[in-house]
Design a protein around this motif. Structure first.
Motif, PDB file in Angstrom:
ATOM      1  N   VAL A   1      -0.069  -1.445 -10.675  1.00 57.70           N
ATOM      2  CA  VAL A   1      -1.430  -0.999 -10.377  1.00 57.70           C
ATOM      3  C   VAL A   1      -1.892  -1.533  -9.029  1.00 57.70           C
ATOM      4  N   LEU A   2      -1.445  -2.733  -8.665  1.00 56.41           N
ATOM      5  CA  LEU A   2      -1.840  -3.319  -7.390  1.00 56.41           C
ATOM      6  C   LEU A   2      -1.152  -2.644  -6.202  1.00 56.41           C
TER       7      LEU A   2
ATOM      8  N   LEU B   1       0.205   0.634  -6.194  1.00 59.86           N
ATOM      9  CA  LEU B   1       0.096   2.092  -6.120  1.00 59.86           C
ATOM     10  C   LEU B   1      -0.973   2.621  -5.164  1.00 59.86           C
ATOM     11  N   PRO B   2      -2.172   2.029  -5.075  1.00 60.85           N
ATOM     12  CA  PRO B   2      -3.134   2.576  -4.109  1.00 60.85           C
ATOM     13  C   PRO B   2      -2.582   2.595  -2.681  1.00 60.85           C
ATOM     14  N   GLY B   3      -1.940   1.524  -2.277  1.00 60.78           N
ATOM     15  CA  GLY B   3      -1.312   1.495  -0.956  1.00 60.78           C
ATOM     16  C   GLY B   3      -0.197   2.510  -0.850  1.00 60.78           C
TER      17      GLY B   3
ATOM     18  N   PHE C   1       0.103   5.332  -2.437  1.00 55.42           N
ATOM     19  CA  PHE C   1      -0.448   6.679  -2.319  1.00 55.42           C
ATOM     20  C   PHE C   1      -0.948   6.944  -0.900  1.00 55.42           C
ATOM     21  N   LEU C   2      -1.573   5.939  -0.290  1.00 57.37           N
ATOM     22  CA  LEU C   2      -1.989   6.082   1.105  1.00 57.37           C
ATOM     23  C   LEU C   2      -0.762   6.290   1.994  1.00 57.37           C
TER      24      LEU C   2
ATOM     25  N   PHE D   1      -1.279  -4.359  -1.016  1.00 48.62           N
ATOM     26  CA  PHE D   1      -1.655  -2.999  -0.609  1.00 48.62           C
ATOM     27  C   PHE D   1      -0.781  -2.534   0.556  1.00 48.62           C
ATOM     28  N   SER D   2      -0.596  -3.405   1.547  1.00 47.56           N
ATOM     29  CA  SER D   2       0.205  -3.048   2.727  1.00 47.56           C
ATOM     30  C   SER D   2       1.663  -2.810   2.375  1.00 47.56           C
TER      31      SER D   2
ATOM     32  N   GLY E   1       2.788  -1.808  -0.533  1.00 45.78           N
ATOM     33  CA  GLY E   1       2.802  -0.519  -1.223  1.00 45.78           C
ATOM     34  C   GLY E   1       2.723   0.634  -0.239  1.00 45.78           C
ATOM     35  N   ALA E   2       1.866   0.494   0.771  1.00 45.05           N
ATOM     36  CA  ALA E   2       1.720   1.545   1.792  1.00 45.05           C
ATOM     37  C   ALA E   2       3.011   1.721   2.591  1.00 45.05           C
TER      38      ALA E   2
END
Length: 180
Positions: free
Chosen positions: A3-4, A6-8, A10-11, A62-63, A65-66
């Motif tokens: 969950v931590l 995935l937002p990155g 997806f971006l 986040f980074s 993940g991105a």
């Protein structure tokens, strides 16, 4: 953890989709390969983390993940940022495998929809996928059998070894193209 990240991711996928037609996949392969080898070098010098997982700041997660989403979309090379992060957390092998699997399941599901929307899927590519799909089953069965037989230390060493091979392969594939 998924969950931590995935937002990155997806971006990163979105940025990869935007830059897909003009980004140099070899440059992305080079950067990700270099990062993978640096992670392995850090492990070789410092060893695996011990004890409880350390807290990684949310912007770093986040980074990573991105980076993974972007590199995955452009050059199919999204593994090293995620594996490096998961290895740094000191997860046991089951947590590592489960988190990695769930992350890439979500990432690849979204990526497949994006590729289809861009007209990148064809009958020929689907036929190739159908031919190699049985190897997925073989890989899952082999991985499941080996998972129970390999201790944590060997597992971590193997993952770092494969990360090293991945980094070397990415550099091998990209350097001649970048410096030709």
């Amino acid at each position: 953890m998924v969950v931590l990240m995935l937002p990155g991711a997806f971006l990163g996928l979105g940025l990869g989709a935007v830059g897909f037609t003009w980004m140099d996949a070899d440059l992305i392969r080079f950067a990700v390969g270099l990062m993978a080898l640096l992670l392995v070098a850090n492990f070789a010098l410092k060893g695996a983390p011990a004890g409880l997982p350390r807290q990684t700041p949310a912007p770093v997660v986040f980074s990573l993940g991105a980076m993974s989403g972007f590199a995955s979309f452009i050059a199919h090379a999204g593994g090293p940022p995620v594996k490096g992060y998961l290895l740094s957390q000191g997860f046991d092998k089951s947590q590592f495998v489960g988190t990695n699997t769930m992350f890439f399941f979500a990432l690849n599901a979204i990526k497949t929809v994006a590729y289809a929307g861009m007209g990148q899927l064809s009958l020929a590519s689907l036929q190739v996928s159908a031919v190699i799909a049985p190897m997925l089953i073989v890989g899952v069965l082999l991985g499941t059998a080996l998972h129970g037989r390999i201790d944590q230390r060997r597992f971590t060493t193997l993952v770092y070894g494969f990360l090293c091979l991945t980094g070397a392969k990415l550099l091998w594939d990209s350097v001649p193209q970048l410096f030709a």
